[in-house]
Design an enzyme around this catalytic site. Structure first.
Site, short mmCIF file in Angstrom:
data_model
loop_
_atom_site.label_atom_id
_atom_site.label_comp_id
_atom_site.label_asym_id
_atom_site.label_seq_id
_atom_site.Cartn_x
_atom_site.Cartn_y
_atom_site.Cartn_z
N ASN A 7 0.80 -1.21 -0.11
CA ASN A 7 0.06 -0.05 -0.06
C ASN A 7 0.92 1.38 -0.06
OD1 ASN A 7 -1.74 1.99 0.58
ND2 ASN A 7 -2.74 1.02 2.19
N ARG A 91 -2.55 -2.04 -3.32
CA ARG A 91 -3.64 -1.45 -3.15
C ARG A 91 -4.07 -0.02 -3.87
NH1 ARG A 91 -5.34 3.01 1.35
NH2 ARG A 91 -7.75 3.22 0.94
N HIS A 180 -13.39 2.19 0.12
CA HIS A 180 -13.36 1.03 1.19
C HIS A 180 -14.14 -0.06 0.66
CE1 HIS A 180 -13.73 4.02 4.46
NE2 HIS A 180 -12.45 3.83 4.33
N ARG A 241 -13.39 14.59 8.63
CA ARG A 241 -14.16 14.83 7.30
C ARG A 241 -15.61 15.32 7.93
NH1 ARG A 241 -12.30 9.85 3.93
NH2 ARG A 241 -10.24 9.84 4.87
N GLY A 333 -15.50 0.58 14.62
CA GLY A 333 -16.59 -0.41 14.38
C GLY A 333 -16.16 -1.85 15.19
N GLU A 385 -7.97 -6.01 4.58
CA GLU A 385 -8.19 -5.66 3.27
C GLU A 385 -7.01 -6.10 2.62
OE1 GLU A 385 -8.72 -1.63 4.92
OE2 GLU A 385 -9.72 -1.11 3.37
#
Ligand code: ADP
Length: 402
Positions: A7, A91, A180, A241, A333, A385
Protein backbone atom coordinates in the site's frame (compact mmCIF):
# COMPACT_ATOMS: atom_id res chain seq x y z
CA UNK A 1 2.64 -19.05 -3.54
CA UNK A 2 4.10 -16.05 -1.69
CA UNK A 3 2.44 -12.69 -2.29
CA UNK A 4 3.77 -9.31 -1.21
CA UNK A 5 0.96 -6.81 -0.60
CA UNK A 6 1.90 -3.15 -0.93
CA UNK A 7 0.00 0.00 0.00
CA UNK A 8 2.07 2.89 -1.31
CA UNK A 9 1.40 6.44 -0.16
CA UNK A 10 3.28 9.58 -1.18
CA UNK A 11 5.69 9.37 1.77
CA UNK A 12 4.96 5.89 3.12
CA UNK A 13 4.82 2.28 2.01
CA UNK A 14 3.11 -0.44 4.00
CA UNK A 15 3.73 -4.12 3.26
CA UNK A 16 2.64 -7.63 4.20
CA UNK A 17 4.14 -10.87 2.93
CA UNK A 18 1.67 -13.77 2.70
CA UNK A 19 2.16 -17.50 2.31
CA UNK A 20 -1.04 -18.27 0.39
CA UNK A 21 -1.06 -21.99 1.14
CA UNK A 22 -2.49 -21.30 4.60
CA UNK A 23 -2.97 -17.51 4.22
CA UNK A 24 -0.35 -16.84 6.89
CA UNK A 25 1.30 -13.45 7.25
CA UNK A 26 5.07 -14.10 7.25
CA UNK A 27 5.98 -10.47 7.92
CA UNK A 28 4.51 -7.02 7.79
CA UNK A 29 5.85 -3.53 8.17
CA UNK A 30 6.05 0.01 6.92
CA UNK A 31 8.44 2.56 5.56
CA UNK A 32 7.69 6.10 6.73
CA UNK A 33 9.04 9.53 5.82
CA UNK A 34 10.10 8.56 2.29
CA UNK A 35 11.84 11.54 0.70
CA UNK A 36 12.59 13.17 4.06
CA UNK A 37 15.66 12.88 6.23
CA UNK A 38 15.71 9.98 8.67
CA UNK A 39 13.16 7.65 7.09
CA UNK A 40 11.97 4.87 9.38
CA UNK A 41 11.47 1.22 8.47
CA UNK A 42 9.50 -0.86 10.94
CA UNK A 43 9.62 -4.57 10.17
CA UNK A 44 7.53 -7.14 12.03
CA UNK A 45 8.42 -10.75 11.26
CA UNK A 46 5.71 -13.18 12.41
CA UNK A 47 7.88 -15.17 14.85
CA UNK A 48 10.68 -12.75 15.67
CA UNK A 49 10.91 -9.41 17.48
CA UNK A 50 10.13 -6.16 15.66
CA UNK A 51 13.02 -4.31 14.00
CA UNK A 52 13.27 -0.54 13.51
CA UNK A 53 15.79 1.04 11.24
CA UNK A 54 16.41 4.72 10.55
CA UNK A 55 18.17 5.65 7.32
CA UNK A 56 17.85 7.93 4.32
CA UNK A 57 15.21 6.70 1.86
CA UNK A 58 14.75 9.29 -0.84
CA UNK A 59 12.37 7.50 -3.20
CA UNK A 60 10.00 4.55 -3.57
CA UNK A 61 12.57 2.39 -5.42
CA UNK A 62 14.88 2.62 -2.41
CA UNK A 63 11.91 1.96 -0.12
CA UNK A 64 11.06 -1.28 -2.00
CA UNK A 65 14.74 -2.30 -1.89
CA UNK A 66 14.76 -1.74 1.89
CA UNK A 67 11.61 -3.87 2.25
CA UNK A 68 13.29 -6.68 0.30
CA UNK A 69 16.43 -6.30 2.47
CA UNK A 70 14.25 -6.67 5.57
CA UNK A 71 12.27 -9.71 4.47
CA UNK A 72 15.35 -11.54 3.15
CA UNK A 73 17.69 -10.51 6.00
CA UNK A 74 19.59 -13.45 7.46
CA UNK A 75 18.73 -12.53 11.02
CA UNK A 76 15.20 -11.09 10.94
CA UNK A 77 14.17 -12.02 7.42
CA UNK A 78 11.44 -14.57 6.67
CA UNK A 79 12.49 -15.83 3.21
CA UNK A 80 15.85 -16.79 1.73
CA UNK A 81 15.82 -14.59 -1.34
CA UNK A 82 13.71 -12.20 -3.41
CA UNK A 83 13.07 -14.93 -5.98
CA UNK A 84 10.68 -16.58 -3.49
CA UNK A 85 8.19 -13.72 -4.01
CA UNK A 86 5.78 -14.96 -6.69
CA UNK A 87 3.60 -11.88 -7.07
CA UNK A 88 2.94 -8.39 -5.75
CA UNK A 89 -0.54 -6.99 -5.07
CA UNK A 90 -1.14 -3.24 -4.76
CA UNK A 91 -3.96 -1.34 -3.13
CA UNK A 92 -5.21 1.40 -5.46
CA UNK A 93 -7.74 3.94 -4.19
CA UNK A 94 -9.42 4.94 -7.44
CA UNK A 95 -10.32 2.67 -10.33
CA UNK A 96 -12.90 5.01 -11.87
CA UNK A 97 -15.46 3.32 -14.12
CA UNK A 98 -12.80 1.35 -15.96
CA UNK A 99 -11.88 -1.15 -13.29
CA UNK A 100 -14.71 -3.35 -12.06
CA UNK A 101 -12.37 -5.86 -10.43
CA UNK A 102 -8.72 -6.60 -9.76
CA UNK A 103 -6.39 -6.92 -12.79
CA UNK A 104 -2.86 -7.81 -13.75
CA UNK A 105 -0.63 -4.76 -14.27
CA UNK A 106 0.08 -4.16 -17.96
CA UNK A 107 1.16 -1.06 -19.90
CA UNK A 108 -2.51 -0.38 -20.70
CA UNK A 109 -3.54 -0.74 -17.04
CA UNK A 110 -0.83 1.70 -15.96
CA UNK A 111 -2.02 4.16 -18.57
CA UNK A 112 -5.60 3.90 -17.26
CA UNK A 113 -4.46 4.44 -13.67
CA UNK A 114 -2.61 7.55 -14.85
CA UNK A 115 -5.79 8.79 -16.57
CA UNK A 116 -7.47 8.55 -13.17
CA UNK A 117 -4.96 10.83 -11.42
CA UNK A 118 -7.44 13.70 -11.66
CA UNK A 119 -10.04 11.78 -9.64
CA UNK A 120 -7.62 10.82 -6.84
CA UNK A 121 -4.74 13.32 -6.98
CA UNK A 122 -3.46 12.47 -3.51
CA UNK A 123 -3.54 8.70 -3.86
CA UNK A 124 -3.23 7.29 -7.39
CA UNK A 125 0.10 9.00 -8.25
CA UNK A 126 1.60 7.56 -5.06
CA UNK A 127 0.28 4.07 -5.89
CA UNK A 128 1.82 4.41 -9.33
CA UNK A 129 5.19 5.16 -7.72
CA UNK A 130 4.79 1.88 -5.82
CA UNK A 131 4.08 -0.06 -9.02
CA UNK A 132 7.02 1.40 -10.95
CA UNK A 133 9.34 0.91 -7.98
CA UNK A 134 8.44 -2.79 -7.78
CA UNK A 135 8.94 -3.03 -11.53
CA UNK A 136 12.41 -1.55 -11.16
CA UNK A 137 13.43 -3.84 -8.30
CA UNK A 138 11.64 -7.06 -9.39
CA UNK A 139 11.05 -6.76 -13.15
CA UNK A 140 10.08 -10.43 -13.56
CA UNK A 141 7.44 -10.54 -10.83
CA UNK A 142 3.79 -10.17 -11.92
CA UNK A 143 1.87 -7.36 -10.22
CA UNK A 144 -1.86 -7.08 -9.58
CA UNK A 145 -3.87 -3.98 -8.71
CA UNK A 146 -6.89 -4.08 -6.38
CA UNK A 147 -9.15 -1.03 -6.34
CA UNK A 148 -11.06 0.52 -3.41
CA UNK A 149 -13.80 1.53 -5.83
CA UNK A 150 -14.21 -1.75 -7.77
CA UNK A 151 -16.69 -3.46 -5.44
CA UNK A 152 -19.10 -0.53 -5.79
CA UNK A 153 -19.13 -0.65 -9.58
CA UNK A 154 -22.28 -2.80 -9.31
CA UNK A 155 -24.29 0.19 -7.99
CA UNK A 156 -27.29 1.01 -10.20
CA UNK A 157 -27.33 4.45 -11.84
CA UNK A 158 -30.07 5.51 -9.41
CA UNK A 159 -27.42 5.16 -6.68
CA UNK A 160 -24.37 6.47 -8.48
CA UNK A 161 -25.63 9.49 -10.41
CA UNK A 162 -25.88 12.95 -8.88
CA UNK A 163 -28.90 15.05 -9.84
CA UNK A 164 -26.73 17.68 -11.59
CA UNK A 165 -26.46 18.53 -15.32
CA UNK A 166 -25.61 15.28 -17.10
CA UNK A 167 -22.93 16.99 -19.14
CA UNK A 168 -20.79 16.92 -15.99
CA UNK A 169 -20.95 13.15 -15.92
CA UNK A 170 -20.19 12.87 -19.62
CA UNK A 171 -17.34 15.38 -19.58
CA UNK A 172 -15.76 14.86 -16.19
CA UNK A 173 -17.15 11.55 -14.92
CA UNK A 174 -18.78 13.36 -11.99
CA UNK A 175 -20.61 10.52 -10.27
CA UNK A 176 -20.52 8.52 -7.06
CA UNK A 177 -17.82 5.82 -6.91
CA UNK A 178 -17.65 4.80 -3.26
CA UNK A 179 -14.52 3.65 -1.41
CA UNK A 180 -13.42 1.05 1.17
CA UNK A 181 -14.73 -1.49 -1.38
CA UNK A 182 -12.15 -4.12 -0.48
CA UNK A 183 -13.22 -3.92 3.15
CA UNK A 184 -16.98 -4.00 2.43
CA UNK A 185 -16.41 -6.99 0.13
CA UNK A 186 -14.27 -8.81 2.69
CA UNK A 187 -16.55 -8.31 5.71
CA UNK A 188 -19.78 -9.07 3.84
CA UNK A 189 -18.34 -12.36 2.58
CA UNK A 190 -16.97 -13.21 6.02
CA UNK A 191 -20.31 -12.33 7.70
CA UNK A 192 -22.24 -14.64 5.36
CA UNK A 193 -19.77 -17.46 6.03
CA UNK A 194 -20.05 -16.82 9.78
CA UNK A 195 -23.84 -17.10 9.55
CA UNK A 196 -23.52 -20.09 7.26
CA UNK A 197 -25.85 -18.54 4.69
CA UNK A 198 -25.28 -17.68 1.02
CA UNK A 199 -24.25 -14.02 0.74
CA UNK A 200 -26.70 -13.62 -2.16
CA UNK A 201 -29.60 -14.42 0.16
CA UNK A 202 -28.85 -11.65 2.66
CA UNK A 203 -29.66 -7.95 2.75
CA UNK A 204 -26.69 -6.45 4.53
CA UNK A 205 -25.49 -3.08 5.74
CA UNK A 206 -21.75 -2.96 6.40
CA UNK A 207 -20.34 -0.06 8.42
CA UNK A 208 -16.62 0.51 7.89
CA UNK A 209 -15.93 3.14 10.53
CA UNK A 210 -12.31 4.11 11.14
CA UNK A 211 -10.69 7.50 10.56
CA UNK A 212 -12.52 7.51 7.27
CA UNK A 213 -15.99 5.99 7.45
CA UNK A 214 -18.52 4.61 5.01
CA UNK A 215 -21.44 2.24 5.00
CA UNK A 216 -22.64 0.07 2.17
CA UNK A 217 -25.98 -1.48 1.29
CA UNK A 218 -25.27 -4.96 -0.02
CA UNK A 219 -28.04 -6.66 -1.96
CA UNK A 220 -27.70 -10.04 -3.74
CA UNK A 221 -24.06 -10.05 -2.61
CA UNK A 222 -23.35 -6.86 -4.56
CA UNK A 223 -22.88 -3.24 -3.57
CA UNK A 224 -26.21 -1.50 -4.14
CA UNK A 225 -25.32 1.83 -2.55
CA UNK A 226 -22.59 3.31 -0.41
CA UNK A 227 -22.18 6.51 1.54
CA UNK A 228 -18.92 7.85 0.06
CA UNK A 229 -19.33 9.47 -3.32
CA UNK A 230 -17.13 10.94 -6.00
CA UNK A 231 -14.55 11.46 -3.23
CA UNK A 232 -14.25 10.00 0.28
CA UNK A 233 -15.73 13.21 1.72
CA UNK A 234 -19.42 12.37 1.21
CA UNK A 235 -21.56 10.44 3.65
CA UNK A 236 -20.97 9.77 7.32
CA UNK A 237 -19.41 12.16 9.80
CA UNK A 238 -15.76 11.12 10.17
CA UNK A 239 -12.68 11.87 12.27
CA UNK A 240 -11.77 15.07 10.44
CA UNK A 241 -14.16 15.00 7.44
CA UNK A 242 -17.58 16.58 7.47
CA UNK A 243 -19.48 13.95 5.49
CA UNK A 244 -22.82 15.18 4.09
CA UNK A 245 -23.43 18.93 4.24
CA UNK A 246 -25.49 21.32 2.17
CA UNK A 247 -23.25 21.94 -0.89
CA UNK A 248 -24.30 25.60 -0.88
CA UNK A 249 -22.26 26.06 2.31
CA UNK A 250 -19.04 25.80 0.29
CA UNK A 251 -19.43 28.85 -2.00
CA UNK A 252 -21.11 30.76 0.86
CA UNK A 253 -18.20 30.23 3.27
CA UNK A 254 -15.59 30.74 0.56
CA UNK A 255 -17.17 34.11 -0.11
CA UNK A 256 -17.65 35.20 3.52
CA UNK A 257 -14.28 33.98 4.81
CA UNK A 258 -12.40 34.69 1.59
CA UNK A 259 -11.15 31.13 1.37
CA UNK A 260 -9.24 29.69 -1.58
CA UNK A 261 -10.27 26.35 -3.11
CA UNK A 262 -7.47 24.62 -1.22
CA UNK A 263 -8.51 26.20 2.06
CA UNK A 264 -12.14 25.18 1.56
CA UNK A 265 -11.04 21.64 0.72
CA UNK A 266 -8.82 21.50 3.77
CA UNK A 267 -11.61 22.86 6.02
CA UNK A 268 -13.96 20.04 5.02
CA UNK A 269 -11.37 17.24 4.87
CA UNK A 270 -9.05 18.05 7.75
CA UNK A 271 -10.76 20.41 10.16
CA UNK A 272 -14.33 19.11 10.33
CA UNK A 273 -16.07 15.99 11.65
CA UNK A 274 -15.45 14.77 15.20
CA UNK A 275 -12.44 17.05 15.58
CA UNK A 276 -14.46 20.19 14.82
CA UNK A 277 -17.46 19.36 16.97
CA UNK A 278 -15.63 17.92 19.99
CA UNK A 279 -12.85 20.49 19.83
CA UNK A 280 -10.73 17.73 21.37
CA UNK A 281 -9.70 15.11 18.88
CA UNK A 282 -10.59 13.16 15.75
CA UNK A 283 -9.90 9.96 17.66
CA UNK A 284 -13.00 8.20 18.93
CA UNK A 285 -11.13 6.90 21.99
CA UNK A 286 -10.30 10.40 23.21
CA UNK A 287 -13.75 11.75 22.39
CA UNK A 288 -15.48 8.88 24.23
CA UNK A 289 -13.20 9.31 27.22
CA UNK A 290 -13.92 13.04 27.43
CA UNK A 291 -17.65 12.35 27.04
CA UNK A 292 -17.58 9.93 29.99
CA UNK A 293 -15.80 12.61 32.00
CA UNK A 294 -18.70 14.97 31.30
CA UNK A 295 -17.41 17.07 28.38
CA UNK A 296 -20.47 18.45 26.58
CA UNK A 297 -18.84 19.02 23.20
CA UNK A 298 -17.44 15.51 23.19
CA UNK A 299 -20.95 14.18 23.90
CA UNK A 300 -22.37 16.28 21.08
CA UNK A 301 -19.74 14.94 18.67
CA UNK A 302 -20.47 11.36 19.75
CA UNK A 303 -24.23 11.87 19.47
CA UNK A 304 -23.99 13.46 16.02
CA UNK A 305 -21.64 10.72 14.82
CA UNK A 306 -23.93 7.89 15.93
CA UNK A 307 -27.11 9.74 14.87
CA UNK A 308 -25.82 10.18 11.33
CA UNK A 309 -24.80 6.52 11.20
CA UNK A 310 -28.28 5.44 12.32
CA UNK A 311 -29.84 7.58 9.60
CA UNK A 312 -27.76 5.86 6.93
CA UNK A 313 -28.61 2.39 8.24
CA UNK A 314 -32.30 3.32 8.20
CA UNK A 315 -32.00 4.74 4.70
CA UNK A 316 -30.30 1.60 3.42
CA UNK A 317 -32.89 -0.64 5.06
CA UNK A 318 -35.49 1.35 3.09
CA UNK A 319 -33.36 1.28 -0.08
CA UNK A 320 -33.18 -2.52 0.00
CA UNK A 321 -36.70 -2.96 1.38
CA UNK A 322 -35.29 -4.74 4.40
CA UNK A 323 -32.14 -5.68 6.24
CA UNK A 324 -31.01 -9.05 7.61
CA UNK A 325 -27.49 -8.34 8.80
CA UNK A 326 -25.69 -5.29 10.20
CA UNK A 327 -21.89 -5.47 10.27
CA UNK A 328 -19.45 -3.24 12.15
CA UNK A 329 -15.81 -3.09 11.12
CA UNK A 330 -12.59 -0.97 11.13
CA UNK A 331 -11.01 0.92 14.07
CA UNK A 332 -14.20 2.32 15.61
CA UNK A 333 -16.54 -0.45 14.44
CA UNK A 334 -14.32 -3.21 15.83
CA UNK A 335 -13.27 -1.49 19.06
CA UNK A 336 -15.98 0.84 20.28
CA UNK A 337 -18.84 -0.89 22.15
CA UNK A 338 -20.16 2.58 23.01
CA UNK A 339 -20.66 3.51 19.34
CA UNK A 340 -22.20 0.13 18.48
CA UNK A 341 -24.60 0.36 21.42
CA UNK A 342 -25.65 3.94 20.66
CA UNK A 343 -26.32 3.03 17.03
CA UNK A 344 -28.21 -0.20 17.71
CA UNK A 345 -30.25 1.09 20.65
CA UNK A 346 -31.65 3.82 18.45
CA UNK A 347 -32.98 1.55 15.70
CA UNK A 348 -34.66 -1.25 17.63
CA UNK A 349 -37.84 -0.76 15.57
CA UNK A 350 -36.05 -2.40 12.63
CA UNK A 351 -35.77 -5.63 14.61
CA UNK A 352 -32.38 -5.19 16.26
CA UNK A 353 -31.89 -6.58 19.77
CA UNK A 354 -28.35 -5.98 20.98
CA UNK A 355 -26.82 -8.33 23.55
CA UNK A 356 -25.16 -5.65 25.67
CA UNK A 357 -22.81 -8.07 27.41
CA UNK A 358 -21.62 -9.69 24.20
CA UNK A 359 -21.14 -6.21 22.77
CA UNK A 360 -18.61 -5.43 25.53
CA UNK A 361 -16.49 -8.56 24.99
CA UNK A 362 -13.21 -7.81 23.19
CA UNK A 363 -12.03 -10.19 20.53
CA UNK A 364 -10.07 -10.24 17.28
CA UNK A 365 -12.52 -12.76 15.79
CA UNK A 366 -15.76 -12.27 13.88
CA UNK A 367 -18.63 -12.46 16.38
CA UNK A 368 -22.36 -11.95 16.82
CA UNK A 369 -23.45 -9.24 19.29
CA UNK A 370 -27.23 -9.49 18.84
CA UNK A 371 -29.48 -11.72 20.95
CA UNK A 372 -30.78 -15.03 19.55
CA UNK A 373 -34.20 -13.35 19.22
CA UNK A 374 -32.95 -10.43 17.21
CA UNK A 375 -34.48 -10.49 13.71
CA UNK A 376 -31.47 -8.63 12.37
CA UNK A 377 -28.13 -10.26 13.09
CA UNK A 378 -25.56 -7.74 14.30
CA UNK A 379 -21.95 -8.80 13.78
CA UNK A 380 -18.51 -7.37 14.47
CA UNK A 381 -16.17 -8.55 11.72
CA UNK A 382 -12.51 -7.44 11.83
CA UNK A 383 -11.61 -6.27 8.36
CA UNK A 384 -8.59 -7.54 6.45
CA UNK A 385 -8.12 -5.63 3.22
CA UNK A 386 -4.56 -6.95 2.77
CA UNK A 387 -5.76 -10.55 2.81
CA UNK A 388 -8.34 -9.83 0.11
CA UNK A 389 -5.64 -8.12 -1.99
CA UNK A 390 -3.38 -11.15 -1.50
CA UNK A 391 -6.23 -13.52 -2.47
CA UNK A 392 -7.08 -11.60 -5.65
CA UNK A 393 -3.40 -11.42 -6.58
CA UNK A 394 -3.00 -15.15 -5.98
CA UNK A 395 -6.05 -16.00 -8.14
CA UNK A 396 -5.05 -13.75 -11.04
CA UNK A 397 -1.42 -14.86 -11.11
CA UNK A 398 -2.40 -18.54 -10.87
CA UNK A 399 -4.69 -18.11 -13.89
CA UNK A 400 -1.74 -16.57 -15.71
CA UNK A 401 0.37 -19.63 -15.00
CA UNK A 402 -2.26 -22.10 -16.27
P1 ADP B 1 -8.00 4.15 9.14
O1 ADP B 1 -9.28 4.67 8.60
O2 ADP B 1 -6.90 5.16 9.18
O3 ADP B 1 -7.57 2.80 8.58
P2 ADP B 1 -8.70 2.65 11.52
O4 ADP B 1 -9.67 1.77 10.85
O5 ADP B 1 -7.47 2.04 12.09
O6 ADP B 1 -8.29 3.91 10.66
O7 ADP B 1 -9.47 3.41 12.70
C1 ADP B 1 -8.80 4.34 13.48
C2 ADP B 1 -9.76 4.87 14.50
O8 ADP B 1 -10.29 3.80 15.29
C3 ADP B 1 -9.10 5.81 15.48
O9 ADP B 1 -9.19 7.12 15.07
C4 ADP B 1 -9.90 5.61 16.73
O10 ADP B 1 -10.86 6.66 16.79
C5 ADP B 1 -10.67 4.33 16.53
N1 ADP B 1 -10.39 3.38 17.62
C6 ADP B 1 -9.38 2.51 17.72
N2 ADP B 1 -9.46 1.83 18.89
C7 ADP B 1 -10.56 2.28 19.53
C8 ADP B 1 -11.19 1.98 20.78
N3 ADP B 1 -10.70 1.07 21.63
N4 ADP B 1 -12.32 2.67 21.10
C9 ADP B 1 -12.81 3.60 20.26
N5 ADP B 1 -12.27 3.92 19.10
C10 ADP B 1 -11.16 3.28 18.72
Amino acid sequence: MKVLVINAGSSSLKYQLYEMLNENVLASGRVERIGMDSSIVTHEPADKPEVRDVSEILDHVTAVKRVIDMITHKEYGVIGSMSEIDAVGHRIVHGGEVFKGSVLVTQEVKLEIRRLFDLAPLHNPAHMMGITAVEAVMPEVPQVVVFDTAFHQTMPNTSYLYPVPTVLYRRHKIRRYGFHGTSHAYVSDKAARYLNKPLQSLKMVTCHIGNGASCAAILDGKSFDTSMGMTPLEGLMMGTRSGDIDPAIVPFVMNKEELTLNEANSMLNKHSGMLAISGISSDMREVTEAMHEGDKNAKLAFDMYTYRLRKYIGAYAAAMNGIDVLVFTAGVGENSPDVREAVCEGITFLGIELDKEKNRIRSKEAREISTPNSRIKVLVVPTNEELLIARDTNTIVKELQN
